[in-house]
Design a protein around this motif. Structure first.
Motif, short mmCIF file in Angstrom:
data_model
loop_
_atom_site.label_atom_id
_atom_site.label_comp_id
_atom_site.label_asym_id
_atom_site.label_seq_id
_atom_site.Cartn_x
_atom_site.Cartn_y
_atom_site.Cartn_z
N LYS A 175 -2.75 -1.89 8.03
CA LYS A 175 -2.91 -1.29 9.36
C LYS A 175 -4.16 -0.44 9.46
CE LYS A 175 1.87 -1.21 10.87
NZ LYS A 175 3.12 -0.62 10.45
N CYS A 176 -4.80 -0.14 8.32
CA CYS A 176 -6.04 0.65 8.39
C CYS A 176 -6.92 0.33 7.19
CB CYS A 176 -5.72 2.15 8.47
SG CYS A 176 -5.23 2.87 6.91
N CYS A 209 0.86 -1.19 0.00
CA CYS A 209 0.00 0.00 0.00
C CYS A 209 0.90 1.24 0.00
CB CYS A 209 -0.91 0.00 1.23
SG CYS A 209 -1.97 1.46 1.30
N CYS A 266 0.19 5.75 2.38
CA CYS A 266 0.86 6.54 3.42
C CYS A 266 2.26 5.97 3.61
CB CYS A 266 0.05 6.54 4.72
SG CYS A 266 0.43 5.19 5.85
N GLY A 292 -6.12 0.66 3.33
CA GLY A 292 -5.44 -0.43 2.63
C GLY A 292 -6.41 -1.23 1.77
N ASN A 309 3.66 4.33 5.83
CA ASN A 309 3.81 3.02 6.47
C ASN A 309 4.14 1.92 5.47
OD1 ASN A 309 3.47 3.57 9.20
ND2 ASN A 309 1.25 3.60 9.02
N GLY A 310 3.61 2.04 4.26
CA GLY A 310 3.92 1.05 3.22
C GLY A 310 3.59 -0.37 3.62
N CYS A 311 2.39 -0.60 4.11
CA CYS A 311 1.99 -1.94 4.56
C CYS A 311 2.11 -2.94 3.40
CB CYS A 311 0.56 -1.94 5.07
SG CYS A 311 0.33 -0.94 6.53
S1 SF4 Z 1 -2.89 0.25 4.97
FE1 SF4 Z 1 -3.19 2.19 6.04
S2 SF4 Z 1 -1.40 2.35 7.36
FE2 SF4 Z 1 -0.93 0.81 5.82
S3 SF4 Z 1 0.15 1.94 4.18
FE3 SF4 Z 1 -2.04 1.84 3.66
S4 SF4 Z 1 -2.88 3.75 4.44
FE4 SF4 Z 1 -0.91 3.44 5.46
#
Ligand code: SF4
Length: 124
Positions: free
Chosen positions: A32-33, A7, A10, A36, A12-14
């Motif tokens: 994480k949110c 992702c 943001c 994603g 964080n790059g999940c």
């Molecule tokens: S899932 Fe949420 S926290 Fe993770 S990179 Fe995407 S926007 Fe950021």
């Protein structure tokens, strides 16, 4: 089918695992949110990207001018978009943000200059 995607919504790059069955996302893991999940939908069914590149200029001191799209474009249009960009030669002064190509490929997106260019008339 399980796809591994990162992702980029943001910093964080999940790194997410996305399970797709019959053209439907049935599970997203490691996000994480909730954003994603939206990103996974976009990335799997309609991936889009900003395009950054350079165009040729007629100024021997500044052979290339950095340019970019002003909005995202479908990922599958990038090759075609690059063909348009590669056909351009700038032979006049350009201000940063000025449109170089309008309505690229009919997508309603412009190619704009990422920096200004002052053509040195002594060199042209
Ligand atoms: S899932 Fe949420 S926290 Fe993770 S990179 Fe995407 S926007 Fe950021």
């Amino acid at each position: 089918m399980i796809k591994e995607i990162t992702c980029i919504s943001c910093p964080n790059g999940c790194e997410m695992s996305v399970e797709v069955v019959e053209n439907k996302i049935i599970r997203v893991e490691n996000n994480k949110c909730e954003r994603g999940i939206s990103f996974a939908n976009e990335e799997i069914f309609n991936p889009q990207r900003m395009l950054c590149s350079t165009v040729k200029t007629s100024d021997p001191k500044n052979l290339r001018l950095p340019v970019r799209t002003d909005k995202v474009i479908p990922k599958n249009k990038i090759f075609e978009a690059m063909k348009c960009i590669n056909n351009i030669v700038i032979n006049k002064n350009i201000q940063m943000g000025e449109k170089i190509i309008e309505n690229l490929l009919g997508l309603g997106v412009s190619i704009i200059a990422s920096q200004s260019l002052k053509i040195n008339s002594n060199n042209v």
